[in-house]
Design an enzyme around this catalytic site. Structure first.
Site, PDB file in Angstrom:
ATOM      1  N   ALA A 143       7.372   5.407   6.436  1.00  0.00           N
ATOM      2  CA  ALA A 143       8.020   4.626   5.400  1.00  0.00           C
ATOM      3  C   ALA A 143       7.380   3.131   6.397  1.00  0.00           C
ATOM      4  O   ALA A 143       7.248   2.768   6.516  1.00  0.00           O
ATOM      5  CB  ALA A 143       9.427   4.499   5.585  1.00  0.00           C
ATOM      6  N   PHE A 144       7.252   2.760   4.639  1.00  0.00           N
ATOM      7  CA  PHE A 144       5.937   1.136   4.561  1.00  0.00           C
ATOM      8  C   PHE A 144       7.121  -0.027   4.453  1.00  0.00           C
ATOM      9  O   PHE A 144       7.489   0.065   3.076  1.00  0.00           O
ATOM     10  CB  PHE A 144       4.935   1.644   3.772  1.00  0.00           C
ATOM     11  CG  PHE A 144       3.278   2.509   4.383  1.00  0.00           C
ATOM     12  CD1 PHE A 144       2.734   1.535   4.922  1.00  0.00           C
ATOM     13  CD2 PHE A 144       3.584   3.823   3.460  1.00  0.00           C
ATOM     14  CE1 PHE A 144       1.745   2.610   5.173  1.00  0.00           C
ATOM     15  CE2 PHE A 144       2.039   4.403   4.053  1.00  0.00           C
ATOM     16  CZ  PHE A 144       1.640   3.912   4.717  1.00  0.00           C
ATOM     17  N   LEU A 145       7.471  -0.379   5.665  1.00  0.00           N
ATOM     18  CA  LEU A 145       8.096  -1.104   5.281  1.00  0.00           C
ATOM     19  C   LEU A 145       8.091  -1.966   6.410  1.00  0.00           C
ATOM     20  O   LEU A 145       7.601  -2.461   7.303  1.00  0.00           O
ATOM     21  CB  LEU A 145       9.532  -0.811   6.919  1.00  0.00           C
ATOM     22  CG  LEU A 145      10.181   0.832   6.140  1.00  0.00           C
ATOM     23  CD1 LEU A 145      11.549   1.008   7.184  1.00  0.00           C
ATOM     24  CD2 LEU A 145      10.367   0.781   4.344  1.00  0.00           C
ATOM     25  N   ASP A 204     -11.958   6.429  14.660  1.00  0.00           N
ATOM     26  CA  ASP A 204     -12.022   5.736  13.317  1.00  0.00           C
ATOM     27  C   ASP A 204     -11.195   4.126  13.259  1.00  0.00           C
ATOM     28  O   ASP A 204     -10.272   3.966  11.497  1.00  0.00           O
ATOM     29  CB  ASP A 204     -11.180   6.774  12.181  1.00  0.00           C
ATOM     30  CG  ASP A 204     -11.610   6.636  10.979  1.00  0.00           C
ATOM     31  OD1 ASP A 204     -12.519   6.107  10.514  1.00  0.00           O
ATOM     32  OD2 ASP A 204     -10.981   7.274  10.018  1.00  0.00           O
ATOM     33  N   GLU A 241      -4.425  -4.142  10.031  1.00  0.00           N
ATOM     34  CA  GLU A 241      -3.789  -5.257   9.210  1.00  0.00           C
ATOM     35  C   GLU A 241      -2.661  -5.749   9.922  1.00  0.00           C
ATOM     36  O   GLU A 241      -2.177  -5.716  10.385  1.00  0.00           O
ATOM     37  CB  GLU A 241      -3.435  -4.385   8.236  1.00  0.00           C
ATOM     38  CG  GLU A 241      -3.901  -3.229   7.276  1.00  0.00           C
ATOM     39  CD  GLU A 241      -3.032  -2.151   5.807  1.00  0.00           C
ATOM     40  OE1 GLU A 241      -1.726  -3.010   5.892  1.00  0.00           O
ATOM     41  OE2 GLU A 241      -3.844  -1.841   5.796  1.00  0.00           O
TER      42      GLU A 241
END
Length: 270
Positions: free
Chosen positions: A76-78, A144, A149
């Site tokens: 869930a990109f919150l 990797d 961000e």
């Protein structure tokens, strides 16, 4: 996500394991015009697909179900990008991804001194964030981490978001020490991280035990085989050995930044 919680970094979006039916839950509900071009589904004995990207996106690297069931993780990109834009940064210790050309950090043992004089690593907590991320990646064997961000709105006054951890937990029998190069070159760590690692090295609080207990609640439990859990215990000891060597060489007050007292000063120069 479990490792992040145990390490107390809390920099990964909420993640949960799921068993997905690739036919009913992906192919049959994909209404986009370019669905077949984007995912290029194909059926042999199993249902498989691959995506569009510059690396490893071909039939040779397809994801296949059994016959159409596949394990995966859902994140869930919150908060949503509409509320909080993210900025992508190139990792200073990014691998060259070239067969013959080495990255600068591979040939210059003093590379960290250059990084520490370059924004945003010359002030604030960003360098220490990189050290935390280095520990996190080494524990799960993730080579990797070419980018990371942050939340754009807060500039350099923010933390690193640990996204895209899919290359972790590959080889439990191999400890990729090159992942630890940022730590060995910079010899810097937060006191809170150092204390947490020391705690996780104790028999009664071993990382493998805490991870196993945390993963029991996941739908895909046990998620990690015992060899991966044991590898994490082994790697915790290796990180502590690196820090011990740093302290012996540079002194405790140089290596360990007391983040439990107040704001972090600029990175120290040798």
């Amino acid at each position: 996500a479990s490792a992040i919680r145990i390490l107390d970094f809390r920099r990964v979006p909420p993640v949960a394991g799921r068993l997905v039916n690739m036919t009913k839950e992906i192919r049959d509900v994909d209404t986009r015009q370019k669905a077949l071009e984007d995912l290029l589904h194909f059926t042999s004995h199993n249902v498989c697909f691959y995506g569009e990207c510059s690396y490893y996106c071909s039939t040779e690297h397809a994801l296949c179900g059994k016959p159409d069931q596949i394990e995966g993780s859902l994140a869930a990109f919150l908060p949503d990008l509409a509320l909080a834009k993210r900025k992508t940064w190139r990792n200073p210790w990014r691998r060259s991804y070239h067969k013959r050309k080495k990255a600068e950090w591979e040939v210059d043992p003093d590379y960290c001194e250059e990084v520490k004089q370059t924004p945003p690593y010359d002030s604030g907590t960003r360098l220490l964030d990189i050290m935390d991320m280095t520990v996190f990646d080494f524990l799960m064997g993730n080579m990797d981490r070419h980018h990371y961000e942050t939340f754009e709105k807060f500039g350099n006054e923010t933390f690193i978001i640990h996204l895209d951890n899919g290359r972790g937990f590959g080889k439990h029998s191999h400890d990729e020490v090159s992942i630890l190069v940022p730590l060995t070159q910079c010899c810097r760590i937060r006191k809170s991280t150092h204390l947490r690692l020391q705690l996780l090295a104790k028999e009664e609080f071993k990382l493998s035990l805490l991870m196993s207990e945390s993963l029991v609640r996941d739908w895909l439990s046990p998620v990690l085989i015992q060899q991966h859990l044991q590898a994490m215990d082994r790697r915790v000891r290796q990180v502590l050995n690196v820090l011990s060597d740093c302290v012996e060489k540079e002194g405790y007050s140089y290596v360990v930044e007391d983040d439990l007292q107040g704001p972090t000063p600029p990175p120290r120069q040798r």
